[in-house]
Design a protein around this motif. Structure first.
Motif, PDB file in Angstrom:
ATOM      1  N   PHE A 206      -2.219   4.683   7.569  1.00 49.88           N
ATOM      2  CA  PHE A 206      -2.987   3.948   6.573  1.00 49.88           C
ATOM      3  C   PHE A 206      -3.953   3.019   7.311  1.00 49.88           C
ATOM      4  O   PHE A 206      -3.620   2.483   8.370  1.00 49.88           O
TER       5      PHE A 206
ATOM      6  N   TYR B  32       0.792  -1.222   0.000  1.00 53.74           N
ATOM      7  CA  TYR B  32       0.000   0.000   0.000  1.00 53.74           C
ATOM      8  C   TYR B  32       0.829   1.279   0.000  1.00 53.74           C
ATOM      9  O   TYR B  32       0.322   2.349  -0.296  1.00 53.74           O
ATOM     10  N   LYS B  33       2.106   1.198   0.364  1.00 54.91           N
ATOM     11  CA  LYS B  33       2.840   2.434   0.645  1.00 54.91           C
ATOM     12  C   LYS B  33       3.504   2.963  -0.624  1.00 54.91           C
ATOM     13  O   LYS B  33       4.503   2.442  -1.101  1.00 54.91           O
ATOM     14  N   LEU B  34       2.929   4.040  -1.137  1.00 53.08           N
ATOM     15  CA  LEU B  34       3.497   4.701  -2.295  1.00 53.08           C
ATOM     16  C   LEU B  34       4.666   5.590  -1.893  1.00 53.08           C
ATOM     17  O   LEU B  34       4.649   6.186  -0.821  1.00 53.08           O
TER      18      LEU B  34
ATOM     19  N   GLY C  76       7.295  17.136  -0.342  1.00 55.20           N
ATOM     20  CA  GLY C  76       6.353  16.279  -1.049  1.00 55.20           C
ATOM     21  C   GLY C  76       5.314  15.681  -0.122  1.00 55.20           C
ATOM     22  O   GLY C  76       5.092  16.143   0.994  1.00 55.20           O
ATOM     23  N   LEU C  77       4.707  14.607  -0.587  1.00 58.26           N
ATOM     24  CA  LEU C  77       3.665  13.915   0.170  1.00 58.26           C
ATOM     25  C   LEU C  77       4.290  12.849   1.057  1.00 58.26           C
ATOM     26  O   LEU C  77       5.061  12.012   0.586  1.00 58.26           O
TER      27      LEU C  77
ATOM     28  N   ASN D 241      -9.315   0.839   1.567  1.00 61.44           N
ATOM     29  CA  ASN D 241      -8.123   1.550   2.034  1.00 61.44           C
ATOM     30  C   ASN D 241      -8.382   3.035   2.188  1.00 61.44           C
ATOM     31  O   ASN D 241      -8.998   3.675   1.329  1.00 61.44           O
TER      32      ASN D 241
ATOM     33  N   VAL E  98      -4.034  -0.508  -5.968  1.00 64.10           N
ATOM     34  CA  VAL E  98      -3.879   0.129  -4.664  1.00 64.10           C
ATOM     35  C   VAL E  98      -3.284   1.526  -4.774  1.00 64.10           C
ATOM     36  O   VAL E  98      -3.478   2.345  -3.881  1.00 64.10           O
ATOM     37  N   GLY E  99      -2.567   1.826  -5.850  1.00 64.65           N
ATOM     38  CA  GLY E  99      -1.983   3.154  -6.007  1.00 64.65           C
ATOM     39  C   GLY E  99      -2.896   4.155  -6.674  1.00 64.65           C
ATOM     40  O   GLY E  99      -2.527   5.308  -6.854  1.00 64.65           O
TER      41      GLY E  99
ATOM     42  N   PHE F 102       6.256   8.963  -3.276  1.00 61.00           N
ATOM     43  CA  PHE F 102       5.967  10.054  -4.202  1.00 61.00           C
ATOM     44  C   PHE F 102       7.232  10.837  -4.529  1.00 61.00           C
ATOM     45  O   PHE F 102       8.104  11.033  -3.682  1.00 61.00           O
TER      46      PHE F 102
ATOM     47  N   TYR G 109      -2.117  11.752   4.521  1.00 56.92           N
ATOM     48  CA  TYR G 109      -0.822  12.285   4.126  1.00 56.92           C
ATOM     49  C   TYR G 109      -0.713  13.727   4.617  1.00 56.92           C
ATOM     50  O   TYR G 109      -1.721  14.406   4.807  1.00 56.92           O
TER      51      TYR G 109
ATOM     52  N   PHE H 103      -6.179   6.688   3.711  1.00 55.58           N
ATOM     53  CA  PHE H 103      -4.838   7.189   4.023  1.00 55.58           C
ATOM     54  C   PHE H 103      -4.918   8.625   4.540  1.00 55.58           C
ATOM     55  O   PHE H 103      -5.797   9.386   4.140  1.00 55.58           O
TER      56      PHE H 103
ATOM     57  N   LEU I 152      -5.379   6.342  -6.071  1.00 53.98           N
ATOM     58  CA  LEU I 152      -6.015   6.980  -4.923  1.00 53.98           C
ATOM     59  C   LEU I 152      -6.899   8.142  -5.342  1.00 53.98           C
ATOM     60  O   LEU I 152      -6.629   8.831  -6.326  1.00 53.98           O
TER      61      LEU I 152
ATOM     62  N   LEU J 101       3.362   9.897   4.074  1.00 51.12           N
ATOM     63  CA  LEU J 101       2.279   9.121   4.655  1.00 51.12           C
ATOM     64  C   LEU J 101       2.343   9.142   6.171  1.00 51.12           C
ATOM     65  O   LEU J 101       3.373   8.814   6.773  1.00 51.12           O
TER      66      LEU J 101
END
Lengths: 111, 114
Positions: free
Chosen positions: B48, A97-99, B42-43, B31, B100-101, A101, B35, B33, B103, B45
């Motif tokens: 989750f 799940y962990k992108l 940037g982004l 899911n 899953v990516g 970026f 951020y 999230f 979003l 996390l």
């Protein structure tokens, strides 16, 4: 450590002037690469997913391509409304799940 | 259209206050999230969640907690706000599996801690 580097940081184009944005990555395996567009003061908007080298996706004036080490977002004959920050993200092989970026490319298209 | 709604677009809080940021999605996504986005960084996390009452720490969970009591709702809690938590907070939801990516993000909550 997984890394995503986007270049250039900022790009200024004239309307109709085609160009490309780059996203290079270092990950342990690649489950997917994702492109997003973000307008000022708003959340990112999903554009494309690429899964394997050689894959291409298109949407209007945008085309995303993928090699084993980088992805390109090609913008053909851009318009002022294409101005935004474009973000690239990768999903490493070991993650569900962990992108990760990149920091984005700020694109400005002048009329 | 998928909608992810964040409760507040702008908040101003004082150091030490408890802050609640709420997020609701209407697509029945597993899911969700949280951020934060800062210039030059940037982004990143924070947390989750992959199911009701289930959560995993992201890259920067310190100073934050989360709650997911219902599938559609995911809350971020700052137990005692500090000035270094001034940021744009983005909630996202998405499907599992291979997508899953992909979003869907909310509009963001810009928090200023004085």
């Amino acid at each position: 450590e997984d890394q995503v580097t986007q270049s250039p940081e900022a790009l200024r184009l004239q309307e109709g002037e085609s160009s490309s944005l780059n996203c290079s990555y270092t990950v342990s395996g690649l489950r997917g690469l994702f492109w997003y567009r973000q307008d000022p003061g708003k959340g990112p908007e999903f554009l494309f997913t690429l899964y394997s080298a050689g894959e291409e996706k298109e949407k209007e004036r945008l085309k995303a391509t993928l090699t084993k080490k980088e992805s390109f977002l090609h913008i053909t004959a851009p318009k002022p409304e294409d101005s935004a920050t474009y973000l690239c993200a990768v999903l490493p092989g070991g993650s569900n799940y962990k992108l990760t970026f990149g920091k984005g490319t700020l694109l400005t298209v002048n009329p | 259209d998928v909608k992810v709604t964040q409760s507040s677009r702008y908040l101003v809080k004082r150091t030490g206050e408890k802050v609640f940021l709420e997020c609701v999605q209407d697509m029945d996504h597993e899911n969700m999230f949280w951020y934060r986005q800062d210039p030059g960084l940037g982004l990143r996390l924070i947390y989750f969640s992959y199911d009701v009452k289930m959560k995993e720490k992201g890259d920067i969970p310190e100073g934050y907690s989360v709650s997911r009591e219902k599938k559609e709702r995911f809350s971020l809690i700052l137990e005692s706000a500090s000035t270094n938590q001034t940021s744009m907070y983005l909630c996202a939801s998405g499907p599992g599996g291979r997508m899953v990516g992909e979003l869907f993000f909310g509009e963001g909550s810009r928090l200023t801690v004085l």
